[in-house]
Design a protein around this motif. Structure first.
Motif, PDB file in Angstrom:
ATOM      1  N   GLU A 389      45.208  29.577  40.467  1.00 36.25           N
ATOM      2  CA  GLU A 389      46.061  30.244  39.114  1.00 36.25           C
ATOM      3  C   GLU A 389      46.509  28.775  38.319  1.00 36.25           C
ATOM      4  O   GLU A 389      46.423  28.613  38.014  1.00 36.25           O
ATOM      5  CB  GLU A 389      47.165  30.867  39.696  1.00 36.25           C
ATOM      6  N   CYS A 390      46.698  27.620  39.100  1.00 38.79           N
ATOM      7  CA  CYS A 390      47.139  26.205  38.841  1.00 38.79           C
ATOM      8  C   CYS A 390      45.522  25.773  37.949  1.00 38.79           C
ATOM      9  O   CYS A 390      46.205  25.441  36.406  1.00 38.79           O
ATOM     10  CB  CYS A 390      46.871  25.177  40.360  1.00 38.79           C
ATOM     11  N   MET A 391      44.457  25.593  38.675  1.00 40.97           N
ATOM     12  CA  MET A 391      43.414  25.589  37.602  1.00 40.97           C
ATOM     13  C   MET A 391      43.002  26.365  36.578  1.00 40.97           C
ATOM     14  O   MET A 391      43.071  25.974  34.960  1.00 40.97           O
ATOM     15  CB  MET A 391      42.291  25.716  38.064  1.00 40.97           C
ATOM     16  N   LYS A 392      43.704  28.087  36.438  1.00 36.70           N
ATOM     17  CA  LYS A 392      43.124  28.332  34.755  1.00 36.70           C
ATOM     18  C   LYS A 392      44.458  27.815  34.351  1.00 36.70           C
ATOM     19  O   LYS A 392      43.720  28.003  32.885  1.00 36.70           O
ATOM     20  CB  LYS A 392      43.586  30.037  35.544  1.00 36.70           C
ATOM     21  N   ASP A 393      46.038  27.512  34.844  1.00 35.67           N
ATOM     22  CA  ASP A 393      46.947  26.885  34.158  1.00 35.67           C
ATOM     23  C   ASP A 393      46.410  25.834  32.975  1.00 35.67           C
ATOM     24  O   ASP A 393      47.015  25.387  32.055  1.00 35.67           O
ATOM     25  CB  ASP A 393      48.117  27.213  34.725  1.00 35.67           C
ATOM     26  N   LEU A 394      45.840  24.747  33.481  1.00 37.58           N
ATOM     27  CA  LEU A 394      45.017  23.788  32.684  1.00 37.58           C
ATOM     28  C   LEU A 394      44.770  24.089  32.291  1.00 37.58           C
ATOM     29  O   LEU A 394      43.436  23.313  31.205  1.00 37.58           O
ATOM     30  CB  LEU A 394      44.213  23.202  34.208  1.00 37.58           C
ATOM     31  N   GLY A 395      43.584  25.850  31.679  1.00 38.76           N
ATOM     32  CA  GLY A 395      42.485  25.768  30.621  1.00 38.76           C
ATOM     33  C   GLY A 395      41.290  25.887  31.221  1.00 38.76           C
ATOM     34  O   GLY A 395      40.614  25.955  30.522  1.00 38.76           O
ATOM     35  N   TYR A 396      41.365  26.062  32.959  1.00 35.86           N
ATOM     36  CA  TYR A 396      39.414  25.830  32.887  1.00 35.86           C
ATOM     37  C   TYR A 396      39.776  27.489  33.207  1.00 35.86           C
ATOM     38  O   TYR A 396      40.220  28.226  33.464  1.00 35.86           O
ATOM     39  CB  TYR A 396      39.450  25.510  34.375  1.00 35.86           C
ATOM     40  N   ALA A 412      44.984  35.106  47.983  1.00 33.36           N
ATOM     41  CA  ALA A 412      44.455  33.992  47.448  1.00 33.36           C
ATOM     42  C   ALA A 412      43.941  33.129  46.944  1.00 33.36           C
ATOM     43  O   ALA A 412      43.318  32.299  46.114  1.00 33.36           O
ATOM     44  CB  ALA A 412      44.661  33.658  48.799  1.00 33.36           C
ATOM     45  N   MET A 413      42.032  34.609  45.636  1.00 32.92           N
ATOM     46  CA  MET A 413      41.404  34.002  45.458  1.00 32.92           C
ATOM     47  C   MET A 413      41.710  34.815  44.042  1.00 32.92           C
ATOM     48  O   MET A 413      41.295  34.773  42.815  1.00 32.92           O
ATOM     49  CB  MET A 413      40.245  34.816  45.231  1.00 32.92           C
ATOM     50  N   ARG A 414      43.084  34.721  43.202  1.00 34.54           N
ATOM     51  CA  ARG A 414      43.814  35.681  41.995  1.00 34.54           C
ATOM     52  C   ARG A 414      43.614  35.028  41.274  1.00 34.54           C
ATOM     53  O   ARG A 414      43.549  36.234  39.632  1.00 34.54           O
ATOM     54  CB  ARG A 414      44.786  36.451  42.809  1.00 34.54           C
ATOM     55  N   GLY A 415      43.655  33.924  41.102  1.00 36.78           N
ATOM     56  CA  GLY A 415      43.269  33.065  39.538  1.00 36.78           C
ATOM     57  C   GLY A 415      41.911  32.637  39.277  1.00 36.78           C
ATOM     58  O   GLY A 415      41.762  32.422  38.026  1.00 36.78           O
ATOM     59  N   TYR A 416      41.212  33.424  39.683  1.00 33.47           N
ATOM     60  CA  TYR A 416      39.455  33.342  39.571  1.00 33.47           C
ATOM     61  C   TYR A 416      39.070  34.160  38.665  1.00 33.47           C
ATOM     62  O   TYR A 416      40.174  35.301  38.391  1.00 33.47           O
ATOM     63  CB  TYR A 416      37.941  33.622  40.612  1.00 33.47           C
ATOM     64  N   ASP A 417      38.480  34.443  37.173  1.00 30.93           N
ATOM     65  CA  ASP A 417      38.505  34.914  36.442  1.00 30.93           C
ATOM     66  C   ASP A 417      36.420  35.833  36.729  1.00 30.93           C
ATOM     67  O   ASP A 417      37.053  36.956  36.238  1.00 30.93           O
ATOM     68  CB  ASP A 417      37.863  34.720  35.083  1.00 30.93           C
TER      69      ASP A 417
END
Length: 703
Positions: A389-396, A412-417
């Motif tokens: 989620e933190c990396m997604k917020d950065l635009g990755y 724990a894996m919910r930020g992955y696309d």
């Protein structure tokens, strides 16, 4: 806790007596002024405790004040989200407040762990499917999404359960408001679109698939939503985007209209295909069946990001095993990371993957995530930001070219696309090739990738086919196993065939991951990438165990690997700094630039400009087994094992528990325990604080 260090742990006898009195009063339904007086006294002894909030909420529900009881019950759930008392309390409150889906989830947790009465389904038609899906997850093990032990089905008004998985549908997980859920499709590259979907539709509930077929069946989970009829996708002017689209039927015709294009294609059943868009696009399907739109991936690099951040989890790669064998068995990986940082004194938080991976992905100890039992599937709170989620917020663009499904149900894996997952089979050769294909396909956007490989992970020999190179080299006497039965992987004995299998697996990882690392060196500049290789735990199979006992908290079992190279990583080589697997989160925050919450347990290592860690913490907290803890400094280790076993809610009575302290060189060896006021003053406060959320004080709600 007491200030002197003559006693490690002492329960609060007054709090225990007040707790027992309050529980007894509740059993008599005596929620009166005397109950409130006892509750006030208990709060003074045990402030901000889960048990206090449960007891206070019970008083309010007894008087019909469900609105007032809710924040107290939810505070208890935040502190200790596993347990009969809090689940059934919240279920009652949610039912009275008109939140039937949340109530059913809590009933499912309770039924799955404690076998309380079967949940009653009373939902309006528009909520029925969501309710059954939530119940299915709540009752099933938390470890292997999207698979289920209990798929809840309502037939002729009766609830029944069977083995199944989520496929061709969403995972019923709680997601942030701005995020789609994961939609489960079948993974396929260079093959007929619908063949995997048809195969899975036929096999999904069969005994064959339940027992073995799912091990290497690859699923493609993507953030997506179902659409019927027409849909319009806007692309910002001057930008291009990629979008994944899946069908729900064989040869589902999908038309595309833009200012320059008017054409169609065919979609496969549960199979994602990609399309590149450069202008506003209208999609349309004439049939009544829905199709599935992935979240658009905008192309373009940003100077604020790296082009690639790659996490490689080599499951069970014990660094104490590899330390003296690294250049022999993993020469390509060793050479690559020799120009970065290799941590030589690194420890995992747990001895097995389920709690360990959640700790890495959140930067928090298992005592704070409360992820400790594979039998449980509760979700992490949304304000506990995960690494992805933190990396997604950065635009990755965040993707896992190979993963296991571990830690998905808990969130724990919910930020992955996108997560490409199997339940078990994760060879490095396949993962490395998939990752290279991922890099080539999505190279026009900045990527955060997760690769999880299992080649070195040991398994019980009963029914297991070892690597052919292992079987052909061992003499018969060392190839056979005598009376060894089926053991959990964390307790496998020190047999030569297990050791040989581990080392052969290390060669496989090096050969395949080495190709991936060569690709990265060839296609990216040093300041364009970060590669982070680590393990979640170690192995028991190299531990000295002449007496037959396996030390699952020992250095071989909890000693883990961690190494980094790339932008911002100094070329320091081997670093003898004490580190923990929760430090990975904070270190990536430092290198990539995302904010790290102050309550994260991870530490920024001194080699990156932080401060050296004083101690690491490893815990085995498995219900029905004794609690085991290792707290390590650079010179000594505190070891503790309780007499009592861990309860299903993850707590244990620590009253009277006595730890031993050993020099690191002789950890847990008989006759080598040492004692001094100075050592106790260093270790006892740290261990007490670490175990505070685990200690039950002897207080138990009876299921």
């Amino acid at each position: 806790m007491q200030d002197d260090f003559t006693v490690f742990w002492q329960n609060n006898a007054r709090a225990r007596a007040l707790f027992d009195d309050l529980v007894a009063r509740g059993a008599r339904n005596a929620y009166d002024d005397d109950y409130l007086a006892a509750l006030d006294a208990y709060q003074a002894e045990s402030p901000d405790s889960a048990h206090f909030y449960i007891l206070a909420a019970r008083y309010l529900t007894a008087h019909g004040a469900y609105d007032a009881a809710l924040p107290l019950a939810e505070r208890a759930y935040r502190l200790r989200p596993v347990g009969y008392a809090v689940w059934n309390l919240l279920a009652e409150i949610y039912e009275h407040l008109g939140r039937p889906l949340d109530a059913l989830t809590m009933r499912g947790y309770s039924y799955g762990i404690y076998k309380t009465p079967e949940p009653h389904i009373d939902l309006p038609p528009q909520l029925l499917n969501e309710g059954l899906n939530r119940l299915s997850v709540a009752m099933s093990e938390g470890k292997l999404a999207p698979f289920l032990q209990y798929r809840a089905v309502l037939k002729d008004g009766r609830l029944s359960f069977h083995d199944d998985l989520f496929v061709g549908e969403e995972l019923p997980l709680t997601m942030p408001a701005d995020s789609a859920r994961f939609w489960v499709g079948c993974y396929g590259e260079n093959r007929f679109l619908s063949e995997k979907g048809f195969m899975l539709e036929e096999l999904r509930r069969s005994a064959r698939f339940k027992n073995c077929g799912h091990h290497d069946f690859v699923l493609d989970l993507q953030k997506a939503r179902e659409v019927r009829g027409a849909s319009v996708i806007e692309v910002p002017e001057g930008r291009e985007a990629l979008i994944a689209i899946a069908g729900t039927e064989l040869s589902q015709e999908l038309s595309f209209q833009t200012e320059t294009v008017d054409d169609h294609t065919y979609l496969g059943k549960w199979a994602f295909s990609y399309f590149r868009l450069s202008e506003k696009t209208t999609l349309h399907v004439d049939a009544s069946a829905p199709y599935v739109l992935g979240t658009p991936i905008l192309l373009g690099h940003s100077p604020r990001r790296k082009k690639l951040v790659l996490n490689i989890l080599v499951d069970a790669l014990s660094w104490p095993v590899m330390r003296t064998r690294f250049t022999e068995y993993m020469p390509r990986i060793a050479e690559f990371f020799s120009r970065g940082v290799i941590f030589d004194d690194h420890f995992s938080t747990s001895e097995f993957t389920y709690p360990a991976l959640a700790a890495i992905e959140t930067g928090r100890y298992p005592t704070h995530t409360q992820v400790f039992s594979e039998q449980d599937s509760h979700e992490l709170p949304l304000d506990m930001a995960t690494l992805s989620e933190c990396m997604k917020d950065l635009g990755y663009y965040c993707a896992a070219p190979m993963a296991s499904g571990y830690s998905m149900y808990c969130g724990a894996m919910r930020g992955y696309d996108r997560i490409v997952a199997t339940s078990w089979d994760q060879p490095a050769f396949d993962g490395a090739e998939r990752t290279i294909r991922q890099l080539e396909a999505f190279g026009e956007t900045d990527q955060f990738l997760f690769l999880h490989v299992m080649d070195v992970h040991p398994y019980s020999a009963k029914g297991f086919k070892f690597a052919t190179a292992v079987e052909t080299r061992l003499p018969l006497a060392r190839r056979l196993l005598g009376a060894e039965g089926t053991e959990a992987s964390v307790r496998l004995p020190n047999f030569e065939i297990y050791r040989a299998q581990f080392l052969e697996g290390a060669r496989y990882v090096d050969r395949s991951v080495g190709v991936l690392l060569d690709y990265i060196r060839t296609h990216y500049d040093e300041d364009e990438y970060i590669v982070n290789l680590y393990s979640d735990h170690g192995v028991s199979i190299f531990s000295p165990n002449s007496d037959g006992a396996v030390d699952i908290m020992g250095p071989y079992s909890t000693g883990a690997s961690w190494m980094m190279r790339g932008a911002g990583v100094p070329a320091a080589g081997v670093v003898n700094e004490l580190t923990s697997s929760v430090d990975i989160y904070r270190t990536l925050g430092h290198l990539c630039g995302f904010p790290v919450a102050p309550d994260v347990d991870g530490n920024l290592p001194a080699v990156f400009g932080g401060r050296a860690r004083e101690a690491t913490y490893s815990i085995s907290r498995y219900p029905g087994q004794t609690l085991k803890v290792a707290v390590r400094s650079k010179t000594h280790t505190l070891r503790l094992e309780t007499d009592e076993v861990v309860a299903k809610d993850g707590t244990v009575d620590l009253g009277g528990a006595y730890p031993d302290i050993f020099p690191r060189a002789h950890e847990a060896e008989p006759g080598h325990a040492v004692d001094s006021e100075e050592l106790r003053a260093f270790f006892y406060p740290k261990a007490r604080e670490f175990l505070r959320e685990v200690a039950s004080n002897g207080e138990t709600f009876k299921a």
